[in-house]
Motif scaffolding. Sequence first.
Motif, PDB file in Angstrom:
ATOM      1  N   GLN A   1       0.822  -1.209   0.000  1.00  0.00           N
ATOM      2  CA  GLN A   1       0.000   0.000   0.000  1.00  0.00           C
ATOM      3  C   GLN A   1       0.855   1.258   0.000  1.00  0.00           C
ATOM      4  O   GLN A   1       1.868   1.301   0.676  1.00  0.00           O
ATOM      5  CB  GLN A   1      -0.842   0.070   1.275  1.00  0.00           C
ATOM      6  N   SER A   2       0.383   2.265  -0.677  1.00  0.00           N
ATOM      7  CA  SER A   2       1.031   3.566  -0.594  1.00  0.00           C
ATOM      8  C   SER A   2       0.656   4.159   0.756  1.00  0.00           C
ATOM      9  O   SER A   2      -0.509   4.162   1.152  1.00  0.00           O
ATOM     10  CB  SER A   2       0.517   4.455  -1.731  1.00  0.00           C
ATOM     11  N   LEU A   3       1.650   4.640   1.500  1.00  0.00           N
ATOM     12  CA  LEU A   3       1.371   5.282   2.787  1.00  0.00           C
ATOM     13  C   LEU A   3       0.577   6.558   2.518  1.00  0.00           C
ATOM     14  O   LEU A   3       0.842   7.266   1.539  1.00  0.00           O
ATOM     15  CB  LEU A   3       2.678   5.602   3.521  1.00  0.00           C
ATOM     16  N   SER A   4      -0.392   6.846   3.358  1.00  0.00           N
ATOM     17  CA  SER A   4      -1.268   8.005   3.117  1.00  0.00           C
ATOM     18  C   SER A   4      -1.880   8.462   4.436  1.00  0.00           C
ATOM     19  O   SER A   4      -1.761   7.774   5.449  1.00  0.00           O
ATOM     20  CB  SER A   4      -2.383   7.606   2.140  1.00  0.00           C
ATOM     21  N   PRO A   5      -2.534   9.627   4.443  1.00  0.00           N
ATOM     22  CA  PRO A   5      -3.209  10.063   5.674  1.00  0.00           C
ATOM     23  C   PRO A   5      -4.260   9.046   6.141  1.00  0.00           C
ATOM     24  O   PRO A   5      -4.618   9.009   7.306  1.00  0.00           O
ATOM     25  CB  PRO A   5      -3.876  11.380   5.258  1.00  0.00           C
ATOM     26  N   TYR A   6      -4.708   8.188   5.206  1.00  0.00           N
ATOM     27  CA  TYR A   6      -5.763   7.230   5.557  1.00  0.00           C
ATOM     28  C   TYR A   6      -5.259   6.007   6.323  1.00  0.00           C
ATOM     29  O   TYR A   6      -6.011   5.341   7.001  1.00  0.00           O
ATOM     30  CB  TYR A   6      -6.489   6.752   4.292  1.00  0.00           C
ATOM     31  N   ASN A   7      -3.977   5.672   6.140  1.00  0.00           N
ATOM     32  CA  ASN A   7      -3.492   4.449   6.787  1.00  0.00           C
ATOM     33  C   ASN A   7      -2.298   4.675   7.709  1.00  0.00           C
ATOM     34  O   ASN A   7      -1.840   3.746   8.358  1.00  0.00           O
ATOM     35  CB  ASN A   7      -3.152   3.383   5.729  1.00  0.00           C
ATOM     36  N   VAL A   8      -1.795   5.897   7.772  1.00  0.00           N
ATOM     37  CA  VAL A   8      -0.573   6.133   8.544  1.00  0.00           C
ATOM     38  C   VAL A   8      -0.763   5.831  10.038  1.00  0.00           C
ATOM     39  O   VAL A   8       0.127   5.296  10.690  1.00  0.00           O
ATOM     40  CB  VAL A   8      -0.019   7.564   8.304  1.00  0.00           C
ATOM     41  N   ARG A   9      -1.961   6.149  10.554  1.00  0.00           N
ATOM     42  CA  ARG A   9      -2.220   5.887  11.972  1.00  0.00           C
ATOM     43  C   ARG A   9      -2.258   4.385  12.267  1.00  0.00           C
ATOM     44  O   ARG A   9      -1.761   3.935  13.307  1.00  0.00           O
ATOM     45  CB  ARG A   9      -3.571   6.489  12.417  1.00  0.00           C
ATOM     46  N   ASP A  10      -2.825   3.611  11.314  1.00  0.00           N
ATOM     47  CA  ASP A  10      -2.848   2.142  11.483  1.00  0.00           C
ATOM     48  C   ASP A  10      -1.435   1.634  11.724  1.00  0.00           C
ATOM     49  O   ASP A  10      -1.207   0.792  12.582  1.00  0.00           O
ATOM     50  CB  ASP A  10      -3.363   1.437  10.208  1.00  0.00           C
ATOM     51  N   LEU A  11      -0.516   2.158  10.924  1.00  0.00           N
ATOM     52  CA  LEU A  11       0.864   1.701  11.047  1.00  0.00           C
ATOM     53  C   LEU A  11       1.484   2.197  12.353  1.00  0.00           C
ATOM     54  O   LEU A  11       1.970   1.394  13.160  1.00  0.00           O
ATOM     55  CB  LEU A  11       1.701   2.181   9.849  1.00  0.00           C
ATOM     56  N   VAL A  12       1.461   3.505  12.570  1.00  0.00           N
ATOM     57  CA  VAL A  12       2.160   4.099  13.721  1.00  0.00           C
ATOM     58  C   VAL A  12       1.605   3.576  15.048  1.00  0.00           C
ATOM     59  O   VAL A  12       2.361   3.261  15.969  1.00  0.00           O
ATOM     60  CB  VAL A  12       2.130   5.642  13.650  1.00  0.00           C
ATOM     61  N   ASP A  13       0.302   3.455  15.126  1.00  0.00           N
ATOM     62  CA  ASP A  13      -0.293   3.012  16.389  1.00  0.00           C
ATOM     63  C   ASP A  13      -0.036   1.537  16.695  1.00  0.00           C
ATOM     64  O   ASP A  13      -0.182   1.108  17.841  1.00  0.00           O
ATOM     65  CB  ASP A  13      -1.815   3.259  16.379  1.00  0.00           C
ATOM     66  N   SER A  14       0.337   0.795  15.675  1.00  0.00           N
ATOM     67  CA  SER A  14       0.488  -0.652  15.890  1.00  0.00           C
ATOM     68  C   SER A  14       1.923  -1.050  16.206  1.00  0.00           C
ATOM     69  O   SER A  14       2.212  -2.224  16.367  1.00  0.00           O
ATOM     70  CB  SER A  14       0.001  -1.413  14.663  1.00  0.00           C
TER      71      SER A  14
END
Lengths: 313, 313
Positions: free
Chosen positions: A17-30
Amino acid sequence: MDGQISESTMEEKTKCQSLSPYNVRDLVDSVDAFLFDCDGVIWKGDSLIDGVPETLETLRSMKLVFVTNNSRKSRSQYAKKFNSLGISVTMDEIFTSSFAAAMYLKVNDFPKDKKVYVIGEEGILEELELAGFTGLGGPEDGKKTVLLRSNSLFEHDKSVGAVVVGLDQYINFYKLQYGTLCIRENPGCLFIATNRDAVGHLTNLQEWPGAGCMVAAMCGSTQKEPIVVGKPSIFMMDFLLKKFNIPTSRMCMVGDRLDTDILFGLNAGCRTLLVLSGVTSISTLEDISNHIQPEYYSSKVSDIPKFLSAATL
Amino acid sequence: MDGQISESTMEEKTKCQSLSPYNVRDLVDSVDAFLFDCDGVIWKGDSLIDGVPETLETLRSMKLVFVTNNSRKSRSQYAKKFNSLGISVTMDEIFTSSFAAAMYLKVNDFPKDKKVYVIGEEGILEELELAGFTGLGGPEDGKKTVLLRSNSLFEHDKSVGAVVVGLDQYINFYKLQYGTLCIRENPGCLFIATNRDAVGHLTNLQEWPGAGCMVAAMCGSTQKEPIVVGKPSIFMMDFLLKKFNIPTSRMCMVGDRLDTDILFGLNAGCRTLLVLSGVTSISTLEDISNHIQPEYYSSKVSDIPKFLSAATL
């Protein structure tokens, strides 16, 4: 493979996936730790990549670790480089492949009375010494020449129990013969490669033969395969696990190389983010011949704080 | 696998026989040419192997050819070596891998306005020049060093259309970078290996890294595989066939290496004789891991006249 893909919550896990405002929190929070490759991610040659200080600032609440295959420098030399670029990083946050080579010998109880022949640069010798081992060779032997005369014998130290091979700008026939004799003739002599990167950005403007070149030369003459301690081997992960007590599933490996950084992250069970600020282009990533797929990709690390800001708006 | 096997006329073709008075005539009468490897067969370092002059004398009614993977010398340098050892051999009877590299370019119509970068020694440069090509690099570049400074660019000649890699006692980082840039950046640039021998007897008392070491280094940095022109590649056989008009089934390849000499002979459909006067021992030949079986083996070439005499008694 662009923005629109990342918006889909139906996205398959294996698809990049391209990192984006839509998924960045999923990554950082996990995750609890970010593992960064340096060259092509933090800097290119001697120039910091755009937005790096702000990125590290944003992520400072997490554990940050810098994992590099560059064996030319020791951890303390690396810390100096970070500081000279205005980034405060301690030696304990840095994992170089030169350090990995010394640690491999340590965890395998390499006898202190045995010596280590180095086809490589200062970083390896320094880390060996810090770990209490005696290194031979290195830049010093780059000045030596061979004498190809009938009945003259090229002598080597029979107490060498390991040959460590890394990137070596002082590579020559003397060292190749020395290392080859140790591996072929000293019983049980280990053959350790810091890494096998084909090329590396030794200068800003172009790539140069990497440790993979010197390691291959030694494979060619010894007909043996080395123990690889740098990326993508997960040897260093043992250290990170013990040191930080963070499961690999809660670490994110950030790198610019598919065959070392991303493969290392995937091998270890980490989350993975490919940045396009180094050697890998979007076309290489998307090429049909590429089978190494990171979980996310983005143009550079500063996309993380940028997308995090956009996400909170 | 000794004398008794060779007495059996029921012997399977694929099984290796010890050369003896009982089978030597079968071999000698069935061929019109003997192809000899040099190092380990004719000489070891600078010393002639026992009984070589008498052997060549005995076989002089046949075509004799000397086929060597040593790329350090040209054919004329080789002829001088033969003559200095008291053996009269002309340049036309000698096939070195340095000559093979030049011939490969010739038969493939390599443009005369393109240059050839050489990671190797004088022999390659001399054969390239004799064939009308312009060589660069070689021992000369062994003195050069690199400057790893930010924003300094390592320049290479864009008109290099081929890189020839052979054994090079002057190997260094400069040449590895030069050759790598040519292969990676000059469109269509050929990557030619004289041979891939892991080691060779550069001196009487020990082995040294062979062309296989330098070739592997270049494979490591370019991530490409070379065109191999020396043994066991049968490229040179085309020349021998055209020149002598003798079918390969009526040639016997005599050598001391299984993976180059004997494989070369087998690949080309020649009769094969392994001599144990060089790098291969009887235990290596008989080892279960060895899958290269010569038709005959013997301790040294002078067994041929010795057994012929015994056979006629």
